[in-house]
Design an enzyme around this catalytic site. Sequence first.
Site, PDB file in Angstrom:
ATOM      1  N   ARG A   1      15.836  51.693 -46.486  1.00 26.88           N
ATOM      2  CA  ARG A   1      14.828  51.520 -47.529  1.00 26.88           C
ATOM      3  C   ARG A   1      13.647  52.473 -47.348  1.00 26.88           C
ATOM      4  O   ARG A   1      12.894  52.713 -48.288  1.00 26.88           O
ATOM      5  CB  ARG A   1      14.329  50.074 -47.534  1.00 26.88           C
TER       6      ARG A   1
ATOM      7  N   ASN B   1      10.626  31.197 -38.919  1.00 22.45           N
ATOM      8  CA  ASN B   1      11.122  31.911 -37.745  1.00 22.45           C
ATOM      9  C   ASN B   1      10.816  33.402 -37.872  1.00 22.45           C
ATOM     10  O   ASN B   1      11.268  34.054 -38.804  1.00 22.45           O
ATOM     11  CB  ASN B   1      12.633  31.683 -37.615  1.00 22.45           C
TER      12      ASN B   1
END
Length: 453
Positions: A16, A171
Site C-alpha cells: 500500500r 489487541n
Amino acid sequence: MTDFAAIILAAGKGTRMKSDTHKVLHPIAGRPMLDHLLASVDELEPARRVVVVGAGRDQIEAAVEGRADTALQEPQFGTGHAVQQAEGPLDGFDGDVLVLYGDVPFVSAKTMRSMLERLHADDAPAVVVLGFEPDNPLQYGRVIADDDGQIIKMVEYKDADEGERACHLCNSGLMAASAKDMFALLNRVGNDNAQGEYYLPDIVNIAIADGRVCAVVSTEDPDEVAGINSRSELAQAEARWQVARREQAMADGVSLRAPETVFFSWDTKLGRDVTIEPNVVFGPGVTVADGVHIKAFSHVEGASLGKSAQAGPFARLRPGAVLEEGAFVGNFVEVKKATLGPGAKASHLTYLGDTTVGANANIGAGTITCNYDGYFKYQTVIGERAFIGSNTALIAPVSIGADAIVAAGSAVTRDVAAGDLRIVRGEQLVKPGWADKFHDVMKKKKAAAKKGG
C-alpha cells in the site's frame, strides 16, 4: 527487569505504500520509522535484537547492520510464523522476548517496560498482550479480560458476539513472553483458517486452554500503537509527531509564533527563550542555543546556532553551518560548511560555503564565496572586523585579513593583507554623448523597418 530480546517484525511487502523503499525505512521527522522503534527499545538495554525480514531484506539488513541480527521469513505465513523465524538467532537465549512491529514505531520504552514487568507479576502469566482503547474500535480483535487484567478470551471481530464487540479493549498485536514459552506455544499454533496462516494471538488462547494465566496491559495513548501502511497514514503519523514536539518545545521555553507551520526533526535541540517565526523547517542535526531568533521561511539542517544568533527571514543554513554568539544571517543568505564568528553579519543575498568569518566581520549584499572549481572545494578565510563590499566574488582559496576592506564589485583571487583595501574592478570608461547618438541611429533604423514592412 530480566534480560530480554526484542523481536521486530518487518517482513511484509508494504504494497500500500507503493514505494521502492521498504515501508519501515520511510522517515518520520527525518528518521526511519524502524529507527524510532529501535531507539525506544535501546532505552531498555535489551540483550538481543532480531529483525525479521522478507521483502526488501537487503535494505533492512543494511539499515540495521551492527545494531541487530536478522532472520529471514520466506515464504511468509503470518505473524506467528514470522516470530518463529527468530528462534534460530535466539538459540540458547533463556530470557524474555518482546514482539514488536517495524511499522508501529512509537511504542514507548515505558510501555515496553510495563509489558515485561507484568510478565513477572505474582500470577506469572504465560503471555502478556498490549491492549488499547481507541475512540472507535472498528474491526479490531477484542481482548476480553477481568478486573485484574487476566485474559478470559481473545476474539477476532468477525467471531465476536454483540457483548464481546461492546468491549473496547483491542489487541495491538504486541506481546511478551519468556523465550521458552513463546516458541513452545508457537509450535502448537495451527493454520486452519481462511488465510492458511499462523497467527501470533493464537498462543494466548492455547495457553489459556492449558490452564495458564495470560494478561493484558493497556497503553494510555492509542496513537502509540497506530500502524503505518500507506502514505496517508505516514503523513498522519508525521502530523501527530509534530504536534507533540511543538507542544514540548513550547513547554521547554520556546516561542512559536505559528506552531502549526513549524516542522522539527527528530533530533532538533532547542535552548530557552528561542523564538521561531512561521514556516521554519528543521532538518536533522540542528542545535539552537538560548535566545536565538529564527525568522520566517527559513530552512535549517545540520547547523549550530549560538547564543542570541539570528537567521532569516528566508535563510538557508545547510550542514556544517555554524553561527556563533550574536552572529546574524539575513534574507536569502545560504551558509554551508561555514562558521560566522561572534557578531559577524551577512545580512542579505549572500552565499558562504567552506568559509570561516571572523568576529564582527560584515559581508555585503550579493557576496559569494566561489568555493568549487568543478572538481574540488576550497576554503575562504575572512578575518575579524573585515568589511566585504556588496557584489563581491571571493574566489577560493583566498584569505582576507583582519580589518581589511574589499571594495564593492570586486572579484578577489589573491589574499588581502590585514588592514588593506582591495579594489578589483575594470576601469570605468566614459564616452560623452555616445548613448544619445546610439538611440538616434537605432530609432531611425526601426522607423525605416516599419515603413518598409
